[in-house]
Design an enzyme around this catalytic site. Sequence first.
Site, PDB file in Angstrom:
ATOM      1  N   ARG A 195     -11.791  17.514   4.763  1.00  0.00           N
ATOM      2  CA  ARG A 195     -11.072  16.595   5.657  1.00  0.00           C
ATOM      3  C   ARG A 195     -11.831  15.290   5.901  1.00  0.00           C
ATOM      4  O   ARG A 195     -11.546  14.571   6.859  1.00  0.00           O
ATOM      5  CB  ARG A 195     -10.730  17.264   6.991  1.00  0.00           C
TER       6      ARG A 195
ATOM      7  N   LYS B 144      -8.136   1.293   0.805  1.00  0.00           N
ATOM      8  CA  LYS B 144      -7.054   1.889   0.011  1.00  0.00           C
ATOM      9  C   LYS B 144      -7.665   2.802  -1.045  1.00  0.00           C
ATOM     10  O   LYS B 144      -8.500   2.376  -1.843  1.00  0.00           O
ATOM     11  CB  LYS B 144      -6.229   0.804  -0.680  1.00  0.00           C
TER      12      LYS B 144
ATOM     13  N   GLU C 258      -7.624 -11.931  -9.131  1.00  0.00           N
ATOM     14  CA  GLU C 258      -7.382 -11.478  -7.754  1.00  0.00           C
ATOM     15  C   GLU C 258      -7.858 -12.519  -6.741  1.00  0.00           C
ATOM     16  O   GLU C 258      -7.272 -12.671  -5.669  1.00  0.00           O
ATOM     17  CB  GLU C 258      -8.077 -10.136  -7.507  1.00  0.00           C
TER      18      GLU C 258
ATOM     19  N   LYS D 100      -9.896 -11.298   2.528  1.00  0.00           N
ATOM     20  CA  LYS D 100      -9.478  -9.889   2.557  1.00  0.00           C
ATOM     21  C   LYS D 100      -9.871  -9.237   3.880  1.00  0.00           C
ATOM     22  O   LYS D 100      -9.093  -8.487   4.480  1.00  0.00           O
ATOM     23  CB  LYS D 100     -10.123  -9.145   1.384  1.00  0.00           C
TER      24      LYS D 100
ATOM     25  N   GLU E  58      -1.328  -1.796   6.099  1.00  0.00           N
ATOM     26  CA  GLU E  58      -0.275  -2.473   5.344  1.00  0.00           C
ATOM     27  C   GLU E  58       1.121  -2.298   5.949  1.00  0.00           C
ATOM     28  O   GLU E  58       2.083  -1.956   5.266  1.00  0.00           O
ATOM     29  CB  GLU E  58      -0.279  -1.998   3.882  1.00  0.00           C
TER      30      GLU E  58
ATOM     31  N   ARG F 240      -0.728  -7.394   5.401  1.00  0.00           N
ATOM     32  CA  ARG F 240      -1.492  -6.958   4.231  1.00  0.00           C
ATOM     33  C   ARG F 240      -0.622  -6.842   2.980  1.00  0.00           C
ATOM     34  O   ARG F 240      -1.128  -6.855   1.859  1.00  0.00           O
ATOM     35  CB  ARG F 240      -2.196  -5.627   4.527  1.00  0.00           C
TER      36      ARG F 240
ATOM     37  N   ASN G  28      -0.252  -8.055  -2.131  1.00  0.00           N
ATOM     38  CA  ASN G  28       0.446  -7.514  -3.307  1.00  0.00           C
ATOM     39  C   ASN G  28       1.097  -8.621  -4.142  1.00  0.00           C
ATOM     40  O   ASN G  28       1.823  -8.324  -5.099  1.00  0.00           O
ATOM     41  CB  ASN G  28       1.517  -6.508  -2.880  1.00  0.00           C
TER      42      ASN G  28
ATOM     43  N   HIS H   3       1.663  -8.255  -7.849  1.00  0.00           N
ATOM     44  CA  HIS H   3       1.485  -6.848  -8.207  1.00  0.00           C
ATOM     45  C   HIS H   3       2.791  -6.116  -8.499  1.00  0.00           C
ATOM     46  O   HIS H   3       2.807  -5.187  -9.299  1.00  0.00           O
ATOM     47  CB  HIS H   3       0.731  -6.111  -7.094  1.00  0.00           C
TER      48      HIS H   3
ATOM     49  N   HIS I  64       2.403  -4.501 -11.900  1.00  0.00           N
ATOM     50  CA  HIS I  64       2.236  -3.055 -12.071  1.00  0.00           C
ATOM     51  C   HIS I  64       3.196  -2.507 -13.117  1.00  0.00           C
ATOM     52  O   HIS I  64       2.853  -1.597 -13.879  1.00  0.00           O
ATOM     53  CB  HIS I  64       2.452  -2.330 -10.738  1.00  0.00           C
TER      54      HIS I  64
ATOM     55  N   HIS J 213      -5.860  -5.024 -15.469  1.00  0.00           N
ATOM     56  CA  HIS J 213      -5.106  -5.134 -14.215  1.00  0.00           C
ATOM     57  C   HIS J 213      -4.948  -6.587 -13.770  1.00  0.00           C
ATOM     58  O   HIS J 213      -3.836  -7.032 -13.444  1.00  0.00           O
ATOM     59  CB  HIS J 213      -5.816  -4.329 -13.122  1.00  0.00           C
TER      60      HIS J 213
END
Length: 336
Positions: free
Chosen positions: A113, A135, A177, A213, A223, A227, A231, A234, A238, A250
Amino acid sequence: MNITVNLGINSYDIVLDGGTLERIGKECNLNRKVLIVTDSGVPAEYAAMVGRQCKEPYFEVVESGEASKSLENFAKLHRALLNNGFNRKDCIVAVGGGVVGDLCGFVASTYMRGIDFYNVPTTVLSQVDSSIGGKTAIDFEGVKNVVGTFYQPKKVIIDFDVLDSLEPRQVVNGLSEAIKMAFTFDKALFEEIENMNTFPEIFSIIAKSILIKKDVVEKDEKESGLRKVLNFGHTLGHGIEAQKEGELLHGECVALGMTAMCEGQVRERLLKVLKKFSLPTSCDFDYEKALEFITHDKKANGSTISAIVVNEIGTFEIVDMTREELGRRLKTILEG
């Protein structure tokens, strides 16, 4: 240089400098069992350097590439932790790019956990973006980052010296990025990138991108709003990345995705910068397959998908687009 991400009990420092890997034992609590995870594309000496500063190091290596963000490697790392008697007081250190960081962060968030996790990003892409913000994820059934958690690291160690081992393509892959963040949040930074001529200036770009960031993550850790702007590029990127299956990096796919989300003079300035750093501005791909991947993207919301559009550099707009609208924009990437 230290940058603190202020998230209450989940706050942590990002340490940026040359040679930080050589003194990671002073920056992080490694006086315990430590699982050091790297990938086959990272110089082995980096993980070894971390290991020499640990009380009880264990090592695991995954193959380089997006395919390593898998349930198989998720199980492999859990097995290593369990078989070597790791408990909740022990930790994981990720030494590598975004793939290793995402995978290790997810494992750390779920083993017993949650155990401590330190991130040592070794690529421009991961230093600029993926190592910061918590993330974590793996890919599943061909869908990128669809299984994961938000789990903040205990600390991020950024060593600029490790970038010397990168090929130029990997450097500009990460620069994509930084361009994304500047294009949406900081006009002055975008202009700095426009005027940048030499790669040593990348250190300043990395630091300034991290500050963007950090600010976004502090305002929207999970998000729910702001946030989502990170993206930018993206949603379509993606889809192309999944369809090309490793042929494009990427950041290259994000660059392509950005070109479809702006128009006119704004787009022309973006295209000029992308071409300057040999980032792609068009490519051939299977349109139908890419569009199918996009419609399964995690940002889908009913019959529409939230996408980020830039009409003026340094600003953004969140727009809900239908499959048809995304398809029209996707075709502009094919057409160049």
